[in-house]
Design an enzyme around this catalytic site. Structure first.
Site, mmCIF file in Angstrom:
data_model
loop_
_atom_site.group_PDB
_atom_site.id
_atom_site.type_symbol
_atom_site.label_atom_id
_atom_site.label_comp_id
_atom_site.label_asym_id
_atom_site.label_seq_id
_atom_site.Cartn_x
_atom_site.Cartn_y
_atom_site.Cartn_z
ATOM 1 N N SER A 1 57.864 -54.648 -25.171
ATOM 2 C CA SER A 1 57.600 -53.318 -24.623
ATOM 3 C C SER A 1 58.749 -52.815 -23.775
ATOM 4 O O SER A 1 58.810 -51.632 -23.460
ATOM 5 C CB SER A 1 56.358 -53.370 -23.729
ATOM 6 O OG SER A 1 55.273 -53.898 -24.440
ATOM 7 N N HIS B 1 58.494 -51.759 -32.081
ATOM 8 C CA HIS B 1 57.464 -51.710 -31.032
ATOM 9 C C HIS B 1 56.203 -51.013 -31.542
ATOM 10 O O HIS B 1 56.186 -49.796 -31.723
ATOM 11 C CB HIS B 1 58.045 -50.986 -29.799
ATOM 12 C CG HIS B 1 57.127 -50.976 -28.629
ATOM 13 N ND1 HIS B 1 57.061 -49.932 -27.728
ATOM 14 C CD2 HIS B 1 56.216 -51.886 -28.194
ATOM 15 C CE1 HIS B 1 56.166 -50.211 -26.807
ATOM 16 N NE2 HIS B 1 55.645 -51.388 -27.069
ATOM 17 N N GLU C 1 57.968 -47.618 -32.574
ATOM 18 C CA GLU C 1 59.290 -47.259 -32.032
ATOM 19 C C GLU C 1 60.296 -48.267 -32.585
ATOM 20 O O GLU C 1 60.076 -49.482 -32.449
ATOM 21 C CB GLU C 1 59.310 -47.420 -30.502
ATOM 22 C CG GLU C 1 58.794 -46.266 -29.706
ATOM 23 C CD GLU C 1 58.878 -46.540 -28.186
ATOM 24 O OE1 GLU C 1 59.064 -45.586 -27.450
ATOM 25 O OE2 GLU C 1 58.735 -47.706 -27.748
ATOM 26 N N ASN D 1 57.068 -46.320 -23.067
ATOM 27 C CA ASN D 1 56.748 -46.991 -21.796
ATOM 28 C C ASN D 1 57.547 -46.441 -20.621
ATOM 29 O O ASN D 1 57.119 -46.549 -19.473
ATOM 30 C CB ASN D 1 56.908 -48.499 -21.921
ATOM 31 C CG ASN D 1 55.714 -49.100 -22.632
ATOM 32 O OD1 ASN D 1 54.584 -48.637 -22.452
ATOM 33 N ND2 ASN D 1 55.945 -50.091 -23.468
#
Ligand SMILES: NC(=O)c1ccc[n+]([C@@H]2O[C@H](COP(=O)([O-])OP(=O)(O)OC[C@H]3O[C@@H](n4cnc5c(N)ncnc54)[C@H](O)[C@@H]3O)[C@@H](O)[C@H]2O)c1
Length: 300
Positions: A124, A145, A157, A196
């Protein structure tokens, strides 16, 4: 240069994310899958979560029972790294969010995997360039991701490390499409990538509100769902993400940017010390009657 043709995927880590990623690989993409964790009981737990998820798809009529059985047949659980990597054109690492643990694992994987295979991290927040530096073929290392739960969330991602090749990015785009996912490209390997970077400060701020006694978890979640239209409140989402994982992401962002604005709320660290990890441990900001139950109850 054309991308790698993928037939078999090795998923490293059979936790919250790894089991879901393995399921998507077998169910939607039709890949053969090996699923690795460090202990048999953890692999068994991952397999049980896949069975549970498949039975929900069957009861909703999304797939039929023969298809669910076929998915299970494609997934081979193991605790042996060499067995997991054998014949895999794509390795997806979904081990715990700990930079040292991942670097050690990348070093071992690089010794055992085919030099032509791709090593993708579901991290992450940890630097893809750092992970790639522990391998012999950093051009084949990339960020991939997924979002929680991987079976339902449509986005992946893709993150380029400093040495990631175009061919590797192309292969991951093709694999993501085969898994039925949309992709976005994070061109620069920056802590927290895109999602994130935006999400974690908001979740952290909600944890600060609890820590400072400004409001109760239910009211914070109610405020954000009704006031901002989020599908789930930030504290419930933290319980889903895992408090340990969220704390690690905050710490990586804090160190990566060397900026106090990413400092983790102190209650997150206390909760991890106390084993209050959220849904996976039965209690976090809320109580979770069983790890596979989706209904949350406010904790006292
Ligand atoms: N939880 C989320 O919402 C979420 C979302 C997207 C990405 N991620 C990322 O996915 C990764 C896994 O997170 P998670 O939530 O599944 O954590 P988790 O704690 O549920 O599972 C991690 C698993 O990795 C296993 N593991 C540890 N060392 C290993 C090794 N050397 N080899 C194989 N397995 C090993 C652990 O035993 C554990 O079962 C992390 O990098 C995390 O940042 C998490």
């Amino acid at each position: 240069m054309s991308g790698t043709q993928i037939r078999k995927v090795a998923v490293l880590g059979a936790g919250l994310m790894g089991h879901g990623i393995a399921q998507v690989c077998a169910q939607t993409a039709g890949y053969e899958v090996s699923l690795l964790d460090v202990k048999q009981e953890l692999v068994d737990r991952g397999v049980a979560m896949i069975k549970d998820s498949l039975s929900k798809f069957v009861s909703k009529g999304t797939i039929d029972k023969p298809k669910a059985d076929e998915v299970m047949r494609r997934i081979r659980p193991t605790t042996d790294l060499e067995t997991a990597l054998e014949g895999a054109q794509l390795v997806i690492e979904a081990a715990s969010e700990n930079p040292k643990l991942k670097v050690d694992l990348y070093h071992k994987v690089s010794e055992l995997m085919s030099p032509k295979s791709i090593l993708a991290s579901n991290t992450s927040s940890i630097s893809i360039t750092l992970l790639a530096s522990a391998t012999k073929n950093p051009e084949n290392v990339v960020g991939m991701h997924f979002f929680n739960p991987p079976q339902l969330m449509p986005l992946i991602e893709i993150i380029r490390g400093a040495k990631t090749s175009d061919a590797t990015v192309d292969s991951i785009k093709a694999a993501a499409m085969q898994m039925g996912k949309e992709t976005v490209l994070c061109k620069k390997d920056s802590p927290g990538f895109i999602v994130n970077r935006v999400l974690m400060p908001a979740l952290n701020e909600a944890a600060f509100l609890v820590s400072e006694g400004v409001a109760d978890p239910e009211d914070i979640d109610k405020a954000i769902t009704l006031g901002l239209g989020w599908p789930m409140g930030p504290l419930k989402l933290l319980d889903y993400v895992g408090i340990d994982t969220a704390l690690s992401i905050s710490d990586v962002m804090m160190q990566g940017f060397d900026d106090n604005k990413y400092r983790a709320s102190p209650n997150l660290r206390e909760m991890v010390r106390a084993g209050l990890l959220g849904r996976k441990s039965g209690k976090g900001f809320y109580e979770w009657p069983s790890p596979s139950t989706t209904k949350a109850k406010a904790s006292p």
